[in-house]
Design an enzyme around this catalytic site. Structure first.
Site, PDB file in Angstrom:
ATOM      1  N   HIS A 122       0.798  -1.229   0.000  1.00 61.57           N
ATOM      2  CA  HIS A 122       0.000   0.000   0.000  1.00 61.57           C
ATOM      3  C   HIS A 122       0.831   1.280   0.000  1.00 61.57           C
ATOM      4  O   HIS A 122       0.278   2.368  -0.113  1.00 61.57           O
ATOM      5  CB  HIS A 122      -0.932   0.029   1.211  1.00 61.57           C
ATOM      6  CG  HIS A 122      -0.220   0.320   2.498  1.00 61.57           C
ATOM      7  ND1 HIS A 122       0.535  -0.626   3.128  1.00 61.57           N
ATOM      8  CD2 HIS A 122      -0.123   1.444   3.234  1.00 61.57           C
ATOM      9  CE1 HIS A 122       1.062  -0.096   4.229  1.00 61.57           C
ATOM     10  NE2 HIS A 122       0.684   1.153   4.312  1.00 61.57           N
TER      11      HIS A 122
HETATM   12  C1  UD1 Z   1      -1.959   5.063   6.379  1.00 57.67           C
HETATM   13  C2  UD1 Z   1      -0.646   5.490   7.032  1.00 57.67           C
HETATM   14  C3  UD1 Z   1       0.380   4.381   6.852  1.00 57.67           C
HETATM   15  C4  UD1 Z   1      -0.161   3.044   7.312  1.00 57.67           C
HETATM   16  C5  UD1 Z   1      -1.456   2.760   6.587  1.00 57.67           C
HETATM   17  C6  UD1 Z   1      -2.049   1.435   7.009  1.00 57.67           C
HETATM   18  C7  UD1 Z   1      -0.112   7.885   7.001  1.00 57.67           C
HETATM   19  C8  UD1 Z   1       0.719   8.912   6.345  1.00 57.67           C
HETATM   20  N1  UD1 Z   1      -0.106   6.688   6.422  1.00 57.67           N
HETATM   21  O1  UD1 Z   1      -1.716   4.998   4.975  1.00 57.67           O
HETATM   22  O2  UD1 Z   1       1.521   4.704   7.609  1.00 57.67           O
HETATM   23  O3  UD1 Z   1       0.791   2.042   7.051  1.00 57.67           O
HETATM   24  O4  UD1 Z   1      -2.372   3.815   6.875  1.00 57.67           O
HETATM   25  O5  UD1 Z   1      -3.199   1.152   6.300  1.00 57.67           O
HETATM   26  O6  UD1 Z   1      -0.764   8.156   7.979  1.00 57.67           O
HETATM   27  N2  UD1 Z   1      -9.141   4.669   2.477  1.00 57.67           N
HETATM   28  C9  UD1 Z   1     -10.370   4.052   2.453  1.00 57.67           C
HETATM   29  N3  UD1 Z   1     -10.898   3.618   3.635  1.00 57.67           N
HETATM   30  C10 UD1 Z   1     -10.268   3.780   4.830  1.00 57.67           C
HETATM   31  C11 UD1 Z   1      -9.011   4.413   4.829  1.00 57.67           C
HETATM   32  C12 UD1 Z   1      -8.459   4.839   3.657  1.00 57.67           C
HETATM   33  O7  UD1 Z   1     -10.972   3.882   1.406  1.00 57.67           O
HETATM   34  O8  UD1 Z   1     -10.808   3.354   5.859  1.00 57.67           O
HETATM   35  C13 UD1 Z   1      -8.559   5.131   1.219  1.00 57.67           C
HETATM   36  C14 UD1 Z   1      -8.811   6.602   1.028  1.00 57.67           C
HETATM   37  O9  UD1 Z   1      -9.287   6.841  -0.235  1.00 57.67           O
HETATM   38  C15 UD1 Z   1      -7.468   7.255   1.180  1.00 57.67           C
HETATM   39  C16 UD1 Z   1      -6.492   6.131   0.896  1.00 57.67           C
HETATM   40  O10 UD1 Z   1      -7.174   4.910   1.210  1.00 57.67           O
HETATM   41  O11 UD1 Z   1      -7.284   8.324   0.323  1.00 57.67           O
HETATM   42  C17 UD1 Z   1      -5.282   6.256   1.749  1.00 57.67           C
HETATM   43  O12 UD1 Z   1      -5.628   6.368   3.136  1.00 57.67           O
HETATM   44  P1  UD1 Z   1      -4.720   7.223   4.154  1.00 57.67           P
HETATM   45  O13 UD1 Z   1      -5.194   7.069   5.541  1.00 57.67           O
HETATM   46  O14 UD1 Z   1      -4.539   8.569   3.611  1.00 57.67           O
HETATM   47  O15 UD1 Z   1      -3.308   6.542   4.023  1.00 57.67           O
HETATM   48  P2  UD1 Z   1      -2.920   5.012   3.936  1.00 57.67           P
HETATM   49  O16 UD1 Z   1      -2.365   4.789   2.578  1.00 57.67           O
HETATM   50  O17 UD1 Z   1      -4.016   4.116   4.424  1.00 57.67           O
END
Ligand code: UD1
Length: 379
Positions: free
Chosen positions: A218
């Protein structure tokens, strides 16, 4: 009442525990449990920033880990880094002003960790960071920025290994702020291992223990660039010809694969082999599959540690790691994201040349107890 013999009598601490994203939940669960042993001395509230909000990325973990429902949910959700960080800060400030805690505890390295640290410190509230001092040296990683900002501000820095202590000292952190307690994520793993073992997920999926690989992917550095992501999947498709690969897909990765037109790599095969895509799995199901896997391929931080304790070979698809102890003492190899290197590392394991590691010091299931006892004696 349970008063530890070395603790200060009459002590009362009001603590806000913060979680935001999936890897936070398993780190906070044992800390809450350890705090519950001292109800007369510790009053604690759980704040969920809502950075992760899907049931499978969030609520399912609370259920699996037996964690209390958050007392306060900030409901922040997704956004750019600045938006997400800013939203958490604005909303968490209101919570701090209302609740006036003595201490805020943050874990890990996600945006919520940094945002809540900055907010609390500006209100002159003490902050403790659990899993402090990890450094990848890679400023292109948002988590590295979060780690640095968090650690420079925190009053108490709880570390997982001696290397983290050294990193902090090298940055000029005073010795008395650094406390080597071990690994809270491993507390959770050891607590749930027997439960996970009893599940039938592996069999239900038609898999045989030791005859499949697990994959998680991811990181923006792997999934946000089409050429890189395609190269990784070319390698994975070859490996999957020999060994099924179970792939609980992260929402970010699913989006990027769709966007780049690479989702054909994830199409199910008639023989049930190849890459087996699932929704994000719950904690116990994932642990069950991980502990019986022939190998784990990942770009996650936590899995490098979990595989080390489980003795499962780990191939880390990154150019660096903030957890070098998993390479020096554990089962981890860090190989980057080049197709040939991925294939080479997987072949090493398939040919039986994987490294036998050992469990690092204080990764023994008692880290959270050490944290809470230290706080009661010192905070
Ligand atoms: C975040 C953390 C990362 C961790 C990861 C575990 C930061 C900078 N990154 O990254 O360190 O390893 O979580 O998963 O804090 N999304 C959904 N549903 C959710 C959450 C996210 O659809 O419940 C999608 C959203 O569209 C979002 C994308 O995933 O834009 C990324 O989510 P985000 O929390 O920004 O970062 P992660 O890549 O999950």
């Amino acid at each position: 009442m349970n008063v530890h013999p070395t603790l200060e009598e009459g002590k009362h601490l009001k603590i806000i525990n913060v979680v935001g994203a999936r890897p936070n939940f398993m780190k906070m669960a044992p800390i809450i449990k350890a705090m519950d042993r001292y109800p007369d001395q510790i009053e604690h509230l759980l704040v969920h920033t809502g950075q992760h909000y899907d049931r499978k990325m969030s609520k399912a973990f609370f259920d699996d880990l037996g964690m209390p429902k958050p007392d306060i949910d900030l409901g922040v959700g997704s956004g750019s880094h600045a938006e997400q960080t800013g939203q958490v800060m604005v909303k968490f400030e209101q919570v701090c002003l209302k609740e006036r805690p003595d201490l805020v505890i943050v874990v890990g390295d996600v945006n919520s960790t940094m945002a809540c640290t900055i907010t609390a410190k500006k209100l002159a509230i003490r902050v403790a960071h659990v899993e402090a001092g990890l450094r990848s040296g890679d400023m292109g990683m948002p988590e590295e920025i979060n780690r640095l900002c968090t650690d420079v501000l925190c009053d108490y820095l709880f570390t997982t290994d001696a290397g983290a202590d050294e990193n902090l000292r090298a940055e000029g952190v005073a010795d008395e702020k650094i406390v080597f307690v071990g690994n809270v994520m491993i507390d959770t793993l050891l607590h749930h291992k027997a439960m996970a073992e009893k599940l039938t997920t592996c069999r239900d999926m038609g898999l045989e223990a030791g005859h499949y690989a697990m994959l998680t992917l991811h990181r923006p550095s792997n999934v946000d660039d089409k050429k890189t992501l395609n190269g990784i999947f070319e390698a994975l498709a070859e490996i999957a010809g020999q060994l099924p690969i179970v792939f609980p897909i992260h929402p970010r990765t699913r989006k990027m694969m769709d966007k780049f037109g690479l989702s054909y790599y994830l199409a199910p095969r008639a023989d049930g082999k190849g890459i087996i895509v699932t929704e994000p799995l719950g904690y116990l199901e994932f642990l069950h599959l991980q502990m019986q896997a022939r190998m784990v391929l990942t770009d996650s931080g936590g899995l490098q540690e979990e595989t080390t304790v489980l003795g499962v070979p780990c191939i880390t698809l990154r150019h660096n790691t903030e957890r070098p102890i998993t390479v020096d003492e554990g089962t981890n190899v860090v190989i980057g994201n080049d197709k040939q290197r991925i294939l080479g590392a997987a072949n090493e394991v398939l040919e039986g040349r994987d490294v036998a590691g050992r469990v690092p010091e204080k990764w023994d299931g008692k880290a959270a107890e050490r944290i809470v006892e230290w706080l009661l004696g010192n905070a």
